[in-house]
Design a protein around this motif. Structure first.
Motif, PDB file in Angstrom:
ATOM      1  N   GLY A 135      48.256  41.965  47.219  1.00 27.51           N
ATOM      2  CA  GLY A 135      48.882  40.994  48.115  1.00 27.51           C
ATOM      3  C   GLY A 135      49.135  39.694  47.365  1.00 27.51           C
ATOM      4  N   LYS A 136      48.616  38.596  47.891  1.00 27.72           N
ATOM      5  CA  LYS A 136      48.818  37.292  47.253  1.00 27.72           C
ATOM      6  C   LYS A 136      47.749  36.976  46.195  1.00 27.72           C
ATOM      7  CE  LYS A 136      46.230  34.465  50.541  1.00 27.72           C
ATOM      8  NZ  LYS A 136      46.289  33.271  51.379  1.00 27.72           N
ATOM      9  N   TYR A 137      46.850  37.896  45.925  1.00 33.71           N
ATOM     10  CA  TYR A 137      45.735  37.666  45.001  1.00 33.71           C
ATOM     11  C   TYR A 137      45.935  38.385  43.667  1.00 33.71           C
ATOM     12  CZ  TYR A 137      43.377  36.103  49.214  1.00 33.71           C
ATOM     13  OH  TYR A 137      43.041  35.439  50.368  1.00 33.71           O
ATOM     14  N   LEU A 138      45.363  37.800  42.618  1.00 35.98           N
ATOM     15  CA  LEU A 138      45.275  38.443  41.322  1.00 35.98           C
ATOM     16  C   LEU A 138      43.790  38.531  40.970  1.00 35.98           C
ATOM     17  CD1 LEU A 138      46.837  39.602  38.926  1.00 35.98           C
ATOM     18  CD2 LEU A 138      46.695  37.330  37.871  1.00 35.98           C
ATOM     19  N   VAL A 139      43.270  39.752  40.878  1.00 36.96           N
ATOM     20  CA  VAL A 139      41.854  40.001  40.606  1.00 36.96           C
ATOM     21  C   VAL A 139      41.716  40.342  39.120  1.00 36.96           C
ATOM     22  CG1 VAL A 139      39.878  41.484  41.149  1.00 36.96           C
ATOM     23  CG2 VAL A 139      41.485  40.826  42.961  1.00 36.96           C
ATOM     24  N   SER A 172      37.545  36.769  38.479  1.00 40.49           N
ATOM     25  CA  SER A 172      38.401  35.685  38.927  1.00 40.49           C
ATOM     26  C   SER A 172      39.322  36.242  40.006  1.00 40.49           C
ATOM     27  CB  SER A 172      39.236  35.176  37.746  1.00 40.49           C
ATOM     28  OG  SER A 172      40.333  34.410  38.208  1.00 40.49           O
ATOM     29  N   ILE A 173      39.429  35.507  41.123  1.00 33.87           N
ATOM     30  CA  ILE A 173      40.354  35.881  42.195  1.00 33.87           C
ATOM     31  C   ILE A 173      41.281  34.690  42.387  1.00 33.87           C
ATOM     32  CG2 ILE A 173      40.597  36.609  44.589  1.00 33.87           C
ATOM     33  CD1 ILE A 173      37.624  37.564  44.357  1.00 33.87           C
ATOM     34  N   ARG A 174      42.523  34.860  41.950  1.00 40.23           N
ATOM     35  CA  ARG A 174      43.482  33.759  41.937  1.00 40.23           C
ATOM     36  C   ARG A 174      44.516  33.962  43.027  1.00 40.23           C
ATOM     37  NH1 ARG A 174      45.730  32.396  36.227  1.00 40.23           N
ATOM     38  NH2 ARG A 174      43.575  31.741  36.112  1.00 40.23           N
ATOM     39  N   PRO A 213      45.684  48.302  50.032  1.00 44.46           N
ATOM     40  CA  PRO A 213      46.420  49.444  49.487  1.00 44.46           C
ATOM     41  C   PRO A 213      47.523  49.046  48.506  1.00 44.46           C
ATOM     42  CG  PRO A 213      46.271  49.586  51.863  1.00 44.46           C
ATOM     43  CD  PRO A 213      45.764  48.237  51.462  1.00 44.46           C
ATOM     44  N   LEU A 214      47.860  47.748  48.411  1.00 45.54           N
ATOM     45  CA  LEU A 214      48.938  47.311  47.549  1.00 45.54           C
ATOM     46  C   LEU A 214      48.481  47.006  46.126  1.00 45.54           C
ATOM     47  CD1 LEU A 214      50.668  44.913  50.093  1.00 45.54           C
ATOM     48  CD2 LEU A 214      51.212  47.290  49.616  1.00 45.54           C
ATOM     49  N   ALA A 215      47.277  47.386  45.750  1.00 46.83           N
ATOM     50  CA  ALA A 215      46.734  47.055  44.430  1.00 46.83           C
ATOM     51  C   ALA A 215      47.524  47.738  43.322  1.00 46.83           C
ATOM     52  CB  ALA A 215      45.275  47.462  44.354  1.00 46.83           C
ATOM     53  N   LEU A 216      47.978  46.950  42.366  1.00 52.69           N
ATOM     54  CA  LEU A 216      48.700  47.459  41.210  1.00 52.69           C
ATOM     55  C   LEU A 216      48.144  46.808  39.956  1.00 52.69           C
ATOM     56  CD1 LEU A 216      52.331  47.067  42.580  1.00 52.69           C
ATOM     57  CD2 LEU A 216      51.023  49.182  42.396  1.00 52.69           C
ATOM     58  N   PRO A 217      47.896  47.576  38.896  1.00 56.60           N
ATOM     59  CA  PRO A 217      47.419  46.973  37.654  1.00 56.60           C
ATOM     60  C   PRO A 217      48.494  46.060  37.067  1.00 56.60           C
ATOM     61  CG  PRO A 217      47.272  49.377  37.574  1.00 56.60           C
ATOM     62  CD  PRO A 217      47.984  49.009  38.822  1.00 56.60           C
TER      63      PRO A 217
END
Length: 86
Positions: free
Chosen positions: A11-15, A32-34, A79-83
């Protein structure tokens, strides 16, 4: 030295896992969760107490904890997690 590897967009986060090699040979994990961009960017960093025998194990733990944090706050984003390249 901290290493960011295999960031995941959710989503709007970068893990991003942050792994540090310790003097005793083990690995420490942080994540880090940006979110946001520019002056509106927010970066939450969580450090964990368990130590791991391998870099990969520490990275898996950090990513799982970061994704768990995102899922608790935004269940529909998970479910939208993408590397991402990192």
């Amino acid at each position: 030295m901290d290493i960011i590897q295999h960031s995941i967009a959710v989503g709007k986060y970068l893990v991003s896992p942050l792994i540090r090699h310790q003097d005793d040979g083990n690995f420490a994990a942080s994540v880090s969760i940006r979110s946001g961009r520019g002056s509106g960017m927010h970066d939450r960093v969580m450090r964990f107490t368990p130590r791991f025998a391998s870099h990969a194990a520490a990275a898996r733990y950090a990513v799982a904890q970061g994704l768990g944090w995102v899922r608790e706050r935004h269940p529909r984003s998970a479910p939208l997690a993408l590397p991402c390249a990192g």
